[in-house]
Design a protein around this motif. Sequence first.
Motif, PDB file in Angstrom:
ATOM      1  N   GLU A  15      13.633  43.225  94.407  1.00  0.00           N
ATOM      2  CA  GLU A  15      14.213  45.172  94.004  1.00  0.00           C
ATOM      3  C   GLU A  15      14.692  45.912  95.262  1.00  0.00           C
ATOM      4  OE1 GLU A  15      13.430  45.768  91.463  1.00  0.00           O
ATOM      5  OE2 GLU A  15      11.915  44.210  90.681  1.00  0.00           O
ATOM      6  N   VAL A  16      14.985  46.598  95.395  1.00  0.00           N
ATOM      7  CA  VAL A  16      15.495  47.559  96.062  1.00  0.00           C
ATOM      8  C   VAL A  16      15.342  47.118  97.908  1.00  0.00           C
ATOM      9  CG1 VAL A  16      16.325  50.162  96.761  1.00  0.00           C
ATOM     10  CG2 VAL A  16      16.406  49.423  94.702  1.00  0.00           C
ATOM     11  N   ALA A  17      13.863  46.706  97.436  1.00  0.00           N
ATOM     12  CA  ALA A  17      13.366  46.958  99.383  1.00  0.00           C
ATOM     13  C   ALA A  17      13.836  45.897  99.801  1.00  0.00           C
ATOM     14  CB  ALA A  17      11.695  46.872  99.146  1.00  0.00           C
ATOM     15  N   GLU A  18      13.676  44.734  98.540  1.00  0.00           N
ATOM     16  CA  GLU A  18      14.141  43.652  99.458  1.00  0.00           C
ATOM     17  C   GLU A  18      15.977  43.449  99.699  1.00  0.00           C
ATOM     18  OE1 GLU A  18      10.031  42.710  97.605  1.00  0.00           O
ATOM     19  OE2 GLU A  18      11.863  43.773  96.793  1.00  0.00           O
TER      20      GLU A  18
ATOM     21  N   MET B 245      17.275  45.663 100.536  1.00  0.00           N
ATOM     22  CA  MET B 245      17.802  46.422 101.904  1.00  0.00           C
ATOM     23  C   MET B 245      17.319  45.867 103.291  1.00  0.00           C
ATOM     24  SD  MET B 245      18.761  49.136 101.273  1.00  0.00           S
ATOM     25  CE  MET B 245      18.478  50.788 102.692  1.00  0.00           C
ATOM     26  N   LEU B 246      16.532  45.266 102.821  1.00  0.00           N
ATOM     27  CA  LEU B 246      16.244  43.725 104.094  1.00  0.00           C
ATOM     28  C   LEU B 246      16.773  42.892 104.213  1.00  0.00           C
ATOM     29  CD1 LEU B 246      13.840  42.435 105.100  1.00  0.00           C
ATOM     30  CD2 LEU B 246      13.183  41.470 104.085  1.00  0.00           C
TER      31      LEU B 246
ATOM     32  N   ARG C   4      19.992  44.809 106.082  1.00  0.00           N
ATOM     33  CA  ARG C   4      19.181  44.180 107.332  1.00  0.00           C
ATOM     34  C   ARG C   4      19.384  43.167 107.807  1.00  0.00           C
ATOM     35  NH1 ARG C   4      20.001  46.149 112.555  1.00  0.00           N
ATOM     36  NH2 ARG C   4      17.564  46.794 113.796  1.00  0.00           N
TER      37      ARG C   4
ATOM     38  N   ARG D 163      18.102  48.958  88.234  1.00  0.00           N
ATOM     39  CA  ARG D 163      18.286  50.025  89.693  1.00  0.00           C
ATOM     40  C   ARG D 163      18.162  48.943  90.631  1.00  0.00           C
ATOM     41  NH1 ARG D 163      12.217  52.598  90.554  1.00  0.00           N
ATOM     42  NH2 ARG D 163      11.476  50.837  90.557  1.00  0.00           N
ATOM     43  N   PRO D 164      17.659  47.465  91.228  1.00  0.00           N
ATOM     44  CA  PRO D 164      18.082  46.545  91.767  1.00  0.00           C
ATOM     45  C   PRO D 164      19.601  46.282  91.478  1.00  0.00           C
ATOM     46  CG  PRO D 164      16.731  45.520  90.750  1.00  0.00           C
ATOM     47  CD  PRO D 164      16.727  47.056  89.935  1.00  0.00           C
TER      48      PRO D 164
ATOM     49  N   ALA E 206      21.996  48.946  93.496  1.00  0.00           N
ATOM     50  CA  ALA E 206      21.482  48.525  94.695  1.00  0.00           C
ATOM     51  C   ALA E 206      22.299  47.501  95.259  1.00  0.00           C
ATOM     52  CB  ALA E 206      19.768  48.198  95.367  1.00  0.00           C
TER      53      ALA E 206
ATOM     54  N   CYS F 188      11.573  35.345 100.712  1.00  0.00           N
ATOM     55  CA  CYS F 188      10.394  36.255 100.489  1.00  0.00           C
ATOM     56  C   CYS F 188       9.877  36.616  99.541  1.00  0.00           C
ATOM     57  CB  CYS F 188      11.977  37.467 101.489  1.00  0.00           C
ATOM     58  SG  CYS F 188      12.523  37.590 100.036  1.00  0.00           S
ATOM     59  N   SER F 189       9.699  37.768  99.183  1.00  0.00           N
ATOM     60  CA  SER F 189       8.686  37.953  98.032  1.00  0.00           C
ATOM     61  C   SER F 189       7.899  36.496  97.610  1.00  0.00           C
ATOM     62  CB  SER F 189       9.889  38.339  97.467  1.00  0.00           C
ATOM     63  OG  SER F 189       8.896  39.187  95.873  1.00  0.00           O
TER      64      SER F 189
END
Length: 294
Positions: A53-56, A58-59, A62, A128-129, A132, A285-286
Amino acid sequence: MKLIDFYNQAVRFGRAADPRKNKRKIISFSDSAILFGKPAVEVNKIMVGIDIEVAELMLAERIREKEGLDLVIAHHPEGRAYAGLHEVMRLQVDLLRQAGLAYKTAAKLLEERMQEVERRILPQNHTRPVDAARLLNMPFMNMHTPADNHVHRYLGGLFKRKATTPRFVGDIVEILKTIPEYRIADKFNTGPRLILGNSKRPAGKILIEMTGGTEGPKDVFGRLYKAGVRTLVSMHLSEEHLKKVKEANLNVVIAGHISSDTLGLNLLLDNVERAAKQKFQVISCSGFNRIRRG
């Protein structure tokens, strides 16, 4: 390997793992797609997760800033792949036929269930993702049914081997716990478990429910019992489905959702790596853990 080649290899191996007997039928992988990114981008380092999703994302951005990253891969569909999830459910018709149901019965039940799933997904915010990923200029794809086909084939083959054919329902749980992905899940209290039936019951005819988009029709379980099925091995089971299964007096082993998805992704990635003749650098991840075989 280029992004488009990565995707095409995933599709190719997904079709090779088709659990249906009629291999001439072409699977529609409408639930798997390159969601964002130029087809010619070179892929060496990837971040893989069950849900992205959006959080992953953004990770991932980074990580790209610090050490580089070429591609983010989700298992579960997003964007147009999520909107097309119901289409892949058609392959369940053939799986139900293999279990002993008449074609017309299976097709009618699946059509009703597909429409239900389509209606549930239709009003959701699919993009949404993907939006992003576009704003971050981050290549993004997902592999759903191609991976699910792999876990379905793997477990089917495992249960057919002489040394690992389960006699009793409890044997299924113990066999699953020998698989690394399920052993890891067991450490987090999400490992394989029997949720309906008795571990000392004969396993009988087993139906593996690991592919085909999402859960099938709720009114099929009584018919499966009449066709000789005695045990279901599933990723997950909704409360509505569970009620119907109880009425049909079937045994149910839940292998685990995220662990089953992880197993399928690992098997698929193994094949893509062999085709590419390279090992990708993988950031897990996830819920995903990269475990190579061979």
